[in-house]
Design a protein around this motif. Structure first.
Motif, PDB file in Angstrom:
ATOM      1  N   GLU A 205      -2.276   2.985  -6.707  1.00  0.00           N
ATOM      2  CA  GLU A 205      -2.390   2.942  -5.253  1.00  0.00           C
ATOM      3  C   GLU A 205      -1.330   2.057  -4.604  1.00  0.00           C
ATOM      4  O   GLU A 205      -1.278   1.964  -3.387  1.00  0.00           O
ATOM      5  N   SER A 206      -0.512   1.406  -5.417  1.00  0.00           N
ATOM      6  CA  SER A 206       0.445   0.435  -4.888  1.00  0.00           C
ATOM      7  C   SER A 206       1.882   0.841  -5.165  1.00  0.00           C
ATOM      8  O   SER A 206       2.184   1.419  -6.205  1.00  0.00           O
TER       9      SER A 206
ATOM     10  N   HIS B  46       0.833  -1.201   0.000  1.00  0.00           N
ATOM     11  CA  HIS B  46       0.000   0.000   0.000  1.00  0.00           C
ATOM     12  C   HIS B  46       0.867   1.251   0.000  1.00  0.00           C
ATOM     13  O   HIS B  46       1.775   1.389   0.827  1.00  0.00           O
ATOM     14  N   LYS B  47       0.559   2.155  -0.914  1.00  0.00           N
ATOM     15  CA  LYS B  47       1.369   3.362  -1.097  1.00  0.00           C
ATOM     16  C   LYS B  47       1.391   4.251   0.146  1.00  0.00           C
ATOM     17  O   LYS B  47       2.444   4.711   0.572  1.00  0.00           O
ATOM     18  N   LYS B  48       0.243   4.484   0.758  1.00  0.00           N
ATOM     19  CA  LYS B  48       0.180   5.389   1.915  1.00  0.00           C
ATOM     20  C   LYS B  48       0.646   4.724   3.209  1.00  0.00           C
ATOM     21  O   LYS B  48       1.254   5.358   4.051  1.00  0.00           O
ATOM     22  N   LEU B  49       0.331   3.436   3.364  1.00  0.00           N
ATOM     23  CA  LEU B  49       0.621   2.752   4.630  1.00  0.00           C
ATOM     24  C   LEU B  49       1.957   2.019   4.642  1.00  0.00           C
ATOM     25  O   LEU B  49       2.468   1.694   5.705  1.00  0.00           O
TER      26      LEU B  49
END
Length: 178
Positions: A142-143, A63-66
């Motif tokens: 998103e990844s 996950h890009k953000k997490l």
């Protein structure tokens, strides 16, 4: 039928995780907007673990953000007719795999986890998506990465919620094959 109504029916039919299931139902009862990201008390999300039982592998996204290896999933959108449709849409978008099919029988798990304000909780309804033979994945925006992992590798790369999801998915697959 609205997405909210579908979610209530799905949860009423879900026969496991009774306490968490009731928390989800209570949330929807108190929050008519409880399906949407704008609900600051938290909102339902839909996810799907992409699995290839023939190879004994699951596809996870970094996950890009997490910065964590997770199943595919995310927020419900106005065009989603059902929770299952939202989970399948998310899995298809994030994996790049066409022809995914949700495992019959509804969700395999529920997972409630905190998120940063202004919203405070994701109430995730988790499905299993079967990958067709010869599937080729494609990384979405998103990844950071997308990778197949053998079942035994998952505890080394993912958190406990993903490990539980893999276990519950494998158990559901076993029940479905009986």
């Amino acid at each position: 039928m609205s997405l909210h109504d579908d979610a209530v029916l799905v949860l009423k039919d879900y026969e496991d995780q009774a306490e968490l299931r009731q928390l989800y139902l209570d949330h929807l009862n108190r929050h008519p907007d409880g399906m949407w990201k704008a609900c600051e008390a938290g909102h339902l999300t839909a996810s799907a673990l992409v699995i290839d039982p023939e190879r004994g592998q699951v596809l996870l996204t970094l996950h890009k953000k997490l910065g964590m290896w997770l199943q595919m999933g995310g927020h419900c959108e106005p065009g989603d007719a059902t929770l299952a449709a939202a989970a399948l849409r998310e899995a298809t978008e994030e994996s790049g795999i066409e022809g995914l099919a949700l495992l019959q029988g509804g969700p395999v798990a529920l997972d409630r986890h905190p998120i940063p304000a202004p919203c405070h909780w994701h109430l995730d309804v988790q499905y299993a998506a079967l990958a067709p033979g010869g599937s080729v994945e494609a990384i979405s925006d998103e990844s950071l990465d997308l990778r197949w992992f053998d079942y035994a590798q998952v505890p080394d790369v993912a958190d406990e919620s993903v490990v539980r999801l893999v276990e519950r998915t494998r158990a559901a697959l076993e029940r479905a094959s009986l």
